[in-house]
Enzyme design. Structure first.
Site, PDB file in Angstrom:
ATOM      1  CE  LYS B  80       3.981 -50.562 -28.198  1.00  0.00           C
ATOM      2  NZ  LYS B  80       3.970 -49.448 -29.190  1.00  0.00           N
ATOM      3  CB  SER B 155       0.242 -48.470 -29.311  1.00  0.00           C
ATOM      4  OG  SER B 155       1.557 -48.352 -29.835  1.00  0.00           O
ATOM      5  CB  SER B 179       2.810 -45.553 -30.524  1.00  0.00           C
ATOM      6  OG  SER B 179       1.523 -45.720 -31.056  1.00  0.00           O
TER       7      SER B 179
END
Lengths: 499, 498
Positions: B80, B155, B179
């Site tokens: 990420k 996210s 997330s």
């Protein structure tokens, strides 16, 4: 608009000053507060930085245990309570030399609270109460280029050095100090001097005001002597020496009195002290308090010094200045006033070191408070900044004691030392200052003096021994002061049958 | 030859260790897969083919030299973009960090590298991890491989999309309010949010410091556990990191796969169901409860009365912390700088940069947080939210007196269509309804696929007490085994093939 400034004595007859001091001290830890970067002073800009103290995305602080211990020691030395649990807080505001745009500080949970320190002036003790001692990180340093004031407003661009960012900083805040009257400036200076002595004895900081490792903000307000209501205070910054502390308070008292005398009100603001003029100029107004949006720093765990840790630190406290003063005063046999004078002149360490190097306490005191103080005053420097070491002063005193030089020659030798010509011993040899006490060598000079003043010689022969002084003087002149006056006198009296 | 991209991480590592495939071949297969499908998925913001192949070669050389390889050596990973990677642009999904090349590695990046895991690139995300759909990314949304018109969650939606689309077998996500778990649930993956402090935050571009945790996103529970053991454990650079060994999550995953939960006390959280939950989600959840019961667990309903306040508390705490954390993006030292024409002053350049560099959701939260922390409002907002947080922790503590784990659906709905909630922040926030309590309490929670609703995956959330991450893995592995047994195949096998 020009204000009419009254004389200080007149002002303090009508107004009672209240002072308060906030002192920032950079701790002398090897590494910074929240990262491993070096804290060395004077390196190339931005060479002692890392992701943490540059506030790079993702970097996290880790508290420096040595800095926490140093703060606890300071708290203990200032008779504070040490919190058993407290937190760091974020103080949020935007400034380009603050990498994260928040400062990790402490807010409503300082590490140390409610202490006191006594300062002595002319044998009278003034108790300064300590509100809090807390730990925070220093900011970077900005250099604003292209303006006339050196401030950010009006500058063309700014250079930022982050070497200082993250250096552990202890803030020591006093409670307001009323009741010092005309002595407010001296009390302020004596407090900072005492604080500096305490910090130095703890070994937690090099406390150099000129390098900024100790910085003082002075709060001042005035109330009318017949009123209990305190006036509006101002905060004077950029006070970078002990002398400036005293001058800043004094000039602010006079300035505020002029404002009040003119029927105006004192504006709550920061003021910027100017070392050269001894005056301050208005800075940021504090009438509308900045909202720093403090909240507990979530990146750090709470600080919880247990009793055992605190007591272990307490046991390591060195002899503090007040205790040391009592001890030295007794050893040296000085009165309270003599001792205060010596302390407030900043001569204590120097005298102690001079005694340690072999001088008598009386001689050490005489030299540092006498000739050396005069010279320091003349050149506008602190005693410790003079180019002479306690060991050299001790050597000088030794030369007088053993009769190798007299006082006058010793002062000449000191001038040589201060001029960088070497140790007193070396200067005496190089300049040929040694007292002449060889009777053979002096005999010729004595004979010449008697021959040159037969009338005086006759008086002495006739029993008027006091007249011999003129002959001694002549010999001293002839030997350019280097003769041992006592020996000269004895020789003259012997020649003239009065021995 | 077997399709290397269809293998799970544990199998790939075994294949590489045994010499059946080289790490370079494995990396190349995944890079090819990315080339083939990522134009549709948009999971990656940046693919680092050179870096990946170099890391893979190093693994192959180690193996050739006879060195013992770690349990995930040579296995590709999707990182990420919130995690900083030395020498590789890291933006956290924001324009304000466009082009920023970190000079250092996050602790988890170093650990991934040291384990011989091959980082393929950086994945898309909602800007600064604020969002539940990746639609707040400054670089455009990612697409759910199950249905390209739907969100992959957020996210960490880039990582979930990448792993779900077989572009990588391992993904790293971060979870502040859900997330990791929510994207895992809506893409048919396993996603674990570790105990707060269990995985170092050093090098995660901070959103909300007291909530952020990194964790694994994978196709199997065992893979998640293997990755967890690589990235977890004490880090002196993060003072909130727990000084305790990583819970034995791999052992727990293997134990759980034996599908025996006899004696386990499972609590169903009453407050995490009802209005707002899709019937299909509730059906799948009921099916999971039945499975757990079949596996020998005792099921009871428990009440956590303060969970209902989790959402408002979260939306005070997280914005407050982010308003401070994001203050550093000021154009002075790095990242975007707008309006620096030599005439404009510093404050104006700062304002113009932040105006241009932050997206709407980030601005919304910075403003919200700035307000909540201001003098005079602090007690009513931030202070009050922290009290709620304490109450939620107490609810958990009380429930864990009678239960070993708590369960709920991971999300109230399956993946929603792209664009469906972008204009309705409250609807977007509701996606995290079930995941917020564990975030606020700092306790571990995992999402494991438990069924389908209208052909889209549904996740089961398993919550455990702090430091008992192993329980999450054990129960999740048992559910994984039981679901595959019930359906004849893993949930992910039902996904659309690209």
């Amino acid at each position: 608009m020009t204000l009419t400034m009254s004389a200080y004595d007149d002002v303090v007859a009508r107004y009672a000053p209240v002072i308060g001091l906030e002192t920032h001290v950079e701790l002398g830890t090897v590494s910074k507060m929240f990262c491993g970067c070096s804290t060395r002073f004077g390196s190339e800009p931005n060479t002692q930085v890392c992701p943490v103290c540059l506030g790079l995305p993702g970097a996290l602080p880790v508290a420096n245990a040595r800095a926490i211990e140093a703060t606890i020691l300071i708290g203990l030395a200032l008779n504070c309570s040490i919190a058993s649990w407290c937190r760091f807080a974020r103080k949020n505001y935007f400034y380009p030399d603050m990498p994260k745009n928040f400062q990790i500080s402490q807010y409503d949970e300082p590490l140390c609270t409610d202490g006191w320190v006594d300062v002595l002036l002319d044998g009278v003790a003034y108790r300064i109460e300590i509100e809090r001692v807390h730990l925070e990180e220093d900011t970077g340093k900005s250099l604003h280029v292209g303006g006339s004031t050196g401030r950010i407003h009006g500058s063309m661009h700014s250079l930022v050095d982050f070497n200082r960012a993250g250096i552990p900083l202890v803030e020591i805040v006093t409670k307001p100090v009323p009741g010092t009257g005309a002595l407010a400036p001296e009390v302020a200076r004596a407090y900072v001097t005492e604080l500096r002595g305490i910090l130095r004895s703890l070994g937690v900081s090099d406390v150099r005001m000129e390098e900024g490792s100790m910085r003082c903000d002075v709060n001042t307000s005035l109330s009318r002597v017949d009123s209990d209501a305190w006036g509006t205070r101002t905060e004077t910054k950029n006070v970078n020496s002990l002398r400036s502390v005293e001058r800043a308070v004094r000039s602010e008292i006079v300035r505020q009195a002029a404002v009040l005398d003119a029927g105006q009100r004192v504006i709550q603001e920061t003021r910027h002290f100017h070392e050269n003029s001894g005056e301050s100029t208005a800075g940021r107004s504090k009438e509308e308090a900045t909202d720093y949006r403090y909240f507990p720093e979530p990146d750090l765990v709470p600080l919880a010094p247990d009793t055992e840790w605190v007591e272990r630190l307490r046991a390591t406290l060195p002899e503090l200045p007040s205790a040391r003063r009592c001890r030295l005063q007794a050893t040296w046999g000085l009165s309270d006033a003599e001792m205060d004078a010596l302390t407030n002149a900043g001569a204590l360490d120097l005298i102690e070191a001079t005694v340690a190097a072999g001088a008598s306490a009386e001689d050490a005191r005489k030299w540092w408070l006498g000739d050396l103080s005069r010279r320091a005053n003349e050149s506008g420097v602190e005693l410790e900044e003079l180019a002479v070491t306690p060991a050299q002063v001790a050597q000088l005193a030794g030369l007088v004691t053993t009769g190798r030089v007299n006082d006058k020659l010793a002062r000449q030798a000191l001038s040589g030392v201060l001029a960088g010509e070497g140790s007193p011993e070396e200067v005496v040899t190089a300049r040929g200052l040694e007292v002449v006490s060889d009777t053979g060598e002096l005999g010729t000079a004595v004979d010449e003096a008697i021959a040159a003043a037969p009338d005086i010689a006759a008086k002495v022969r006739g029993g008027k021994v006091a007249a011999a002084g003129a002959l001694v003087g002549a010999v001293m002149r002839a030997t350019r002061g280097q003769a041992d006056a006592q020996v000269v006198r004895e020789l003259i009296l012997a020649r003239l049958d009065q021995a | 030859m077997t399709d290397l991209t269809r293998m799970d991480a544990a199998a790939l590592a075994a294949e590489i260790a045994a010499g059946g495939a080289s790490a370079v071949e494995v990396a190349q297969a995944h890079l090819d897969r990315i080339t083939a499908v990522d134009a549709k998925i948009h999971a990656f913001l940046r693919v680092d083919a050179d870096g990946a192949l170099a890391a893979a070669r190093a693994v192959d050389e180690k193996r050739a030299a006879g060195e013992v390889l770690g349990p995930l050596a040579g296995v590709p990973l999707a990182m990420k973009d919130v995690v900083v990677t030395r020498g590789l642009v890291s933006t956290s999904g924001s324009k304000i960090l466009q082009g920023w090349i970190p000079p250092y590695d996050a602790t988890i990046t170093s650990r991934v590298r040291e384990a011989g895991i091959v980082m393929l690139g950086k994945t898309n995300m909602d800007e600064f991890a604020m969002g539940s759909s990746t639609e707040n990314s400054a670089y455009g949304p990612s697409h759910n491989p199950w249905d390209l018109d739907r969100v992959p969650g957020g996210s960490s939606g880039g990582s979930s999309a990448a792993v779900s689309a077989y572009e990588a077998p391992l993904g790293i996500g971060t979870d502040t309010g859900g997330s990791i778990r929510q994207p895992a649930a809506v893409t048919g993956l396993v996603g674990h949010k570790p105990t707060y402090g269990g995985v170092s935050r050093y090098g995660l571009i901070a959103f909300s410091s007291s909530l952020d945790q990194a964790g694994p996103l994978t196709r199997t529970v065992l893979d998640a556990a293997l990755l967890h053991e690589v990235i977890g454990g004490h880090d002196p650079a993060d003072s909130t990191s727990i000084a305790a060994p990583v819970p034995a999550v791999v052992a727990a995953a293997r134990e759980g796969a034996r599908a025996d939960l006899s004696g386990l006390r499972v609590g169903v959280v009453r407050e995490l169901s009802g209005d707002g939950y899709e019937p299909g989600v509730l059906d799948s959840f009921a099916g999971a409860v039945q499975l757990l019961s079949d596996l020998g667990a005792t099921i009871t309903e428990v009440s956590c009365p303060h969970f209902g306040y989790a959402l408002p508390a979260y939306y005070l705490i997280a914005p407050s912390e982010c308003s401070s954390n994001l203050a550093r993006f000021d154009a002075v030292r790095y990242g975007l700088r707008v309006g620096d024409d030599g005439v404009r002053g510093l404050e104006e350049v700062m304002s113009l940069t932040r105006e241009a560099g932050f997206g709407a959701e980030v601005k919304r939260r910075v403003i919200l947080g700035t307000y909540a922390l201001s003098s005079g409002y602090y007690d009513a907002y931030y202070g009050q939210a922290q009290k709620v947080r304490t109450l939620i922790s107490r609810d958990f503590a009380a429930a864990f007196e009678t239960c070993d784990v708590l369960i709920s659906p991971t999300t109230p709905t399956v993946a929603f269509p792209l664009g469906a909630r972008v204009d309705d922040p409250m609807a977007m926030y509701a996606a995290d309804l079930c995941t917020l309590p564990a975030s606020l309490a700092g306790t571990p929670a995992i999402s494991v696929p438990c069924g389908l609703s209208d052909g889209l995956p549904v996740g089961l959330q398993v919550m455990a007490p702090a430091l008992a991450d192993d329980r999450c893995y054990r129960v999740a592995a048992a559910v994984e085994t039981a679901v595959a047994g019930r359906d004849g195949q893993p949930i992910l096998a039902a996904g659309q093939s690209l």
